[in-house]
Design a protein around this motif. Structure first.
Motif, PDB file in Angstrom:
ATOM      1  N   PRO A 146       0.860  -1.230  -0.077  1.00 52.44           N
ATOM      2  CA  PRO A 146      -0.008   0.047  -0.002  1.00 52.44           C
ATOM      3  C   PRO A 146       0.850   1.223   0.091  1.00 52.44           C
ATOM      4  CG  PRO A 146      -0.761  -1.780   1.758  1.00 52.44           C
ATOM      5  CD  PRO A 146       0.714  -1.943   1.014  1.00 52.44           C
ATOM      6  N   PRO A 147       0.239   2.308  -0.400  1.00 55.37           N
ATOM      7  CA  PRO A 147       1.367   3.575  -0.598  1.00 55.37           C
ATOM      8  C   PRO A 147       1.508   3.942   0.794  1.00 55.37           C
ATOM      9  CG  PRO A 147      -0.980   3.887  -1.867  1.00 55.37           C
ATOM     10  CD  PRO A 147      -1.148   2.405  -1.162  1.00 55.37           C
ATOM     11  N   GLY A 148       2.984   4.218   0.620  1.00 58.71           N
ATOM     12  CA  GLY A 148       3.796   4.687   2.026  1.00 58.71           C
ATOM     13  C   GLY A 148       3.921   3.516   2.930  1.00 58.71           C
ATOM     14  N   LYS A 149       3.616   2.271   2.809  1.00 63.61           N
ATOM     15  CA  LYS A 149       3.491   1.040   3.740  1.00 63.61           C
ATOM     16  C   LYS A 149       4.708  -0.044   3.408  1.00 63.61           C
ATOM     17  CE  LYS A 149      -1.303   2.352   5.546  1.00 63.61           C
ATOM     18  NZ  LYS A 149      -2.507   1.605   5.967  1.00 63.61           N
ATOM     19  N   GLY A 150       4.682  -1.040   4.285  1.00 60.96           N
ATOM     20  CA  GLY A 150       5.369  -2.183   3.794  1.00 60.96           C
ATOM     21  C   GLY A 150       5.045  -3.073   3.186  1.00 60.96           C
ATOM     22  N   LEU A 151       5.611  -4.100   2.926  1.00 61.36           N
ATOM     23  CA  LEU A 151       5.453  -5.371   2.041  1.00 61.36           C
ATOM     24  C   LEU A 151       4.466  -6.502   2.775  1.00 61.36           C
ATOM     25  CD1 LEU A 151       9.068  -5.692   0.857  1.00 61.36           C
ATOM     26  CD2 LEU A 151       7.393  -4.510  -0.499  1.00 61.36           C
ATOM     27  N   GLU A 152       3.323  -6.872   1.916  1.00 57.70           N
ATOM     28  CA  GLU A 152       2.554  -7.829   2.433  1.00 57.70           C
ATOM     29  C   GLU A 152       2.527  -8.950   1.574  1.00 57.70           C
ATOM     30  OE1 GLU A 152      -1.983  -8.187   4.204  1.00 57.70           O
ATOM     31  OE2 GLU A 152      -1.580  -6.823   2.240  1.00 57.70           O
ATOM     32  N   TRP A 153       2.837 -10.307   1.926  1.00 56.07           N
ATOM     33  CA  TRP A 153       2.971 -11.243   0.953  1.00 56.07           C
ATOM     34  C   TRP A 153       1.393 -11.856   0.765  1.00 56.07           C
ATOM     35  CZ3 TRP A 153       1.540 -16.460   2.631  1.00 56.07           C
ATOM     36  CH2 TRP A 153       1.530 -17.574   2.045  1.00 56.07           C
ATOM     37  N   ILE A 154       1.019 -11.827  -0.455  1.00 53.23           N
ATOM     38  CA  ILE A 154      -0.305 -12.300  -0.679  1.00 53.23           C
ATOM     39  C   ILE A 154      -0.636 -13.790  -1.002  1.00 53.23           C
ATOM     40  CG2 ILE A 154      -2.350 -12.150  -2.421  1.00 53.23           C
ATOM     41  CD1 ILE A 154      -0.839  -9.348  -3.230  1.00 53.23           C
ATOM     42  N   GLY A 155       0.374 -14.400  -1.542  1.00 57.61           N
ATOM     43  CA  GLY A 155       0.368 -15.853  -1.730  1.00 57.61           C
ATOM     44  C   GLY A 155       1.435 -16.307  -2.969  1.00 57.61           C
ATOM     45  N   SER A 156       1.495 -17.502  -3.031  1.00 59.92           N
ATOM     46  CA  SER A 156       2.464 -18.100  -3.824  1.00 59.92           C
ATOM     47  C   SER A 156       1.814 -19.437  -4.560  1.00 59.92           C
ATOM     48  CB  SER A 156       3.839 -18.304  -3.080  1.00 59.92           C
ATOM     49  OG  SER A 156       4.486 -17.205  -2.633  1.00 59.92           O
ATOM     50  N   ILE A 157       2.496 -19.744  -5.793  1.00 58.85           N
ATOM     51  CA  ILE A 157       2.157 -21.145  -6.286  1.00 58.85           C
ATOM     52  C   ILE A 157       3.670 -22.038  -6.652  1.00 58.85           C
ATOM     53  CG2 ILE A 157       2.347 -20.057  -8.610  1.00 58.85           C
ATOM     54  CD1 ILE A 157      -0.244 -22.032  -9.267  1.00 58.85           C
ATOM     55  N   TYR A 158       3.538 -23.098  -6.238  1.00 55.77           N
ATOM     56  CA  TYR A 158       4.753 -24.002  -6.337  1.00 55.77           C
ATOM     57  C   TYR A 158       4.892 -24.392  -7.962  1.00 55.77           C
ATOM     58  CZ  TYR A 158       8.076 -27.559  -4.886  1.00 55.77           C
ATOM     59  OH  TYR A 158       9.432 -27.998  -4.586  1.00 55.77           O
ATOM     60  N   TYR A 159       5.756 -24.911  -8.333  1.00 52.93           N
ATOM     61  CA  TYR A 159       5.894 -25.328  -9.822  1.00 52.93           C
ATOM     62  C   TYR A 159       5.054 -26.462 -10.084  1.00 52.93           C
ATOM     63  CZ  TYR A 159       8.539 -29.650  -8.724  1.00 52.93           C
ATOM     64  OH  TYR A 159       9.058 -30.716  -8.110  1.00 52.93           O
ATOM     65  N   SER A 160       4.657 -27.294  -8.981  1.00 47.41           N
ATOM     66  CA  SER A 160       3.712 -28.121  -9.256  1.00 47.41           C
ATOM     67  C   SER A 160       2.077 -28.060  -9.211  1.00 47.41           C
ATOM     68  CB  SER A 160       3.619 -29.206  -7.871  1.00 47.41           C
ATOM     69  OG  SER A 160       3.556 -28.495  -6.867  1.00 47.41           O
ATOM     70  N   GLY A 161       1.906 -26.510  -9.022  1.00 51.30           N
ATOM     71  CA  GLY A 161       0.742 -26.063  -8.973  1.00 51.30           C
ATOM     72  C   GLY A 161       0.111 -25.825  -7.631  1.00 51.30           C
ATOM     73  N   SER A 162       0.626 -26.548  -6.676  1.00 46.32           N
ATOM     74  CA  SER A 162       0.155 -26.201  -5.257  1.00 46.32           C
ATOM     75  C   SER A 162       0.475 -24.783  -4.728  1.00 46.32           C
ATOM     76  CB  SER A 162       1.144 -26.975  -4.269  1.00 46.32           C
ATOM     77  OG  SER A 162       0.977 -28.474  -4.341  1.00 46.32           O
ATOM     78  N   THR A 163      -0.988 -24.137  -3.961  1.00 43.68           N
ATOM     79  CA  THR A 163      -1.033 -22.800  -3.823  1.00 43.68           C
ATOM     80  C   THR A 163      -0.927 -22.667  -2.672  1.00 43.68           C
ATOM     81  OG1 THR A 163      -3.340 -23.045  -4.002  1.00 43.68           O
ATOM     82  CG2 THR A 163      -2.160 -21.939  -5.851  1.00 43.68           C
ATOM     83  N   TYR A 164      -0.435 -21.408  -1.984  1.00 46.74           N
ATOM     84  CA  TYR A 164      -0.522 -21.152  -0.413  1.00 46.74           C
ATOM     85  C   TYR A 164      -0.591 -19.651  -0.421  1.00 46.74           C
ATOM     86  CZ  TYR A 164       2.322 -25.400  -0.926  1.00 46.74           C
ATOM     87  OH  TYR A 164       2.732 -26.574  -1.191  1.00 46.74           O
ATOM     88  N   TYR A 165      -1.618 -19.356   0.550  1.00 48.85           N
ATOM     89  CA  TYR A 165      -2.160 -18.010   0.538  1.00 48.85           C
ATOM     90  C   TYR A 165      -1.972 -17.471   2.125  1.00 48.85           C
ATOM     91  CZ  TYR A 165      -4.771 -19.232  -3.522  1.00 48.85           C
ATOM     92  OH  TYR A 165      -4.840 -19.890  -4.804  1.00 48.85           O
ATOM     93  N   ASN A 166      -1.779 -16.068   2.129  1.00 51.54           N
ATOM     94  CA  ASN A 166      -1.852 -15.278   3.295  1.00 51.54           C
ATOM     95  C   ASN A 166      -3.193 -15.579   3.986  1.00 51.54           C
ATOM     96  OD1 ASN A 166      -2.125 -13.369   5.225  1.00 51.54           O
ATOM     97  ND2 ASN A 166      -0.727 -11.950   4.404  1.00 51.54           N
ATOM     98  N   PRO A 167      -3.271 -16.106   5.174  1.00 49.95           N
ATOM     99  CA  PRO A 167      -4.523 -16.681   5.794  1.00 49.95           C
ATOM    100  C   PRO A 167      -5.433 -15.310   6.027  1.00 49.95           C
ATOM    101  CG  PRO A 167      -2.754 -17.276   7.194  1.00 49.95           C
ATOM    102  CD  PRO A 167      -2.132 -16.674   6.224  1.00 49.95           C
ATOM    103  N   SER A 168      -4.708 -13.877   6.148  1.00 50.45           N
ATOM    104  CA  SER A 168      -5.695 -12.737   6.095  1.00 50.45           C
ATOM    105  C   SER A 168      -6.434 -12.454   4.626  1.00 50.45           C
ATOM    106  CB  SER A 168      -4.854 -11.482   6.458  1.00 50.45           C
ATOM    107  OG  SER A 168      -3.891 -11.213   5.645  1.00 50.45           O
TER     108      SER A 168
END
Lengths: 109, 117
Positions: free
Chosen positions: B42-64
């Motif tokens: 967000p403008p003027g703020k820090g970094l927030e991880w949203i989610g990632s996808i592994y090469y196999s297709g598995s996904t991982y998301y920020n719980p929030s």
């Protein structure tokens, strides 16, 4: 969930001085910690990974140390281009989750 | 050397779905052990991880954000994508794609997405 706490929030130093930035994890992350530098309008750049390994092309004045819960990024002698915001980051093992600290701004005194 | 480039609308209306794509060049998105992720600021703020996808297709998301996020990959186009539903003004941010491992060596330049009517 692991929380990373960086201190101080702002560090005011002059070129040539030594900068010491801290990152504390709420539980042990072993050595799985990275540091990034971000300048205004730019994407973050990886500086240090695995707590103490410099990424490709990173000058030797940047060094990282620590393990477990307490980590330090040291800039031995600040160059004008080093004034920026620095973030620490870790990835938990399972489930994989990436966490960033809130950042430390290194500003010109 | 890998290069990542985000693309998508810069303006999204409240309650609609934000959709972004990251195109990877200089390497295969399906290379073994690679994670590809989305991070926002967000403008003027820090970094927030949203989610990632592994090469196999598995996904991982920020719980929030998990209930609103979908990350997918299109190996034929060497791209991965982000969808964030039911956006509000709080979702206004610069969105970055990054990868390819647990430490993020490569980042896109970032794209500003504004949520406004």
């Amino acid at each position: 969930e692991i929380v990373l706490t960086q201190s101080p929030a702002t560090l005011s130093l002059s070129p040539g001085e030594r900068a010491t930035l801290s990152c504390r994890a709420s539980q042990s992350v072993s050595s799985y910690l990275a540091w990034y530098q971000q300048k205004p309008g730019q994407a973050p750049r990886l500086l240090i990974y695995d707590a103490s390994n410099r990424a490709t092309g990173i000058p030797a004045r940047f060094s990282g140390s620590g393990s477990g819960t307490d980590f330090t990024l040291t800039i031995s002698s600040l160059e004008p281009e080093d004034f920026a915001v620095y973030y620490c980051q870790q990835r938990s093992n399972w489930p994989p989750r990436w966490t960033f600290g809130q950042g430390t701004k290194v500003e010109i005194k | 050397q890998l290069q990542l480039q985000e693309s998508g609308p810069g303006l999204v209306k409240p309650s609609e779905t934000l959709s972004l794509t990251c195109t990877v060049s200089g390497g295969s998105i399906s290379s073994s052990s690679y994670y590809w992720g989305w991070i926002r600021q967000p403008p003027g703020k820090g970094l927030e991880w949203i989610g990632s996808i592994y090469y196999s297709g598995s996904t991982y998301y920020n719980p929030s954000l998990k209930s609103r996020v979908t990350i997918s990959v299109d190996t034929s186009k060497n791209q991965f994508s982000l969808k964030l539903s039911s956006v509000t003004a709080a979702d206004t941010a610069v969105y970055y794609c990054a990868g390819p491992g647990e430490f993020l060596d490569y980042w896109g330049q970032g794209t500003l997405v504004t949520v406004s009517s």
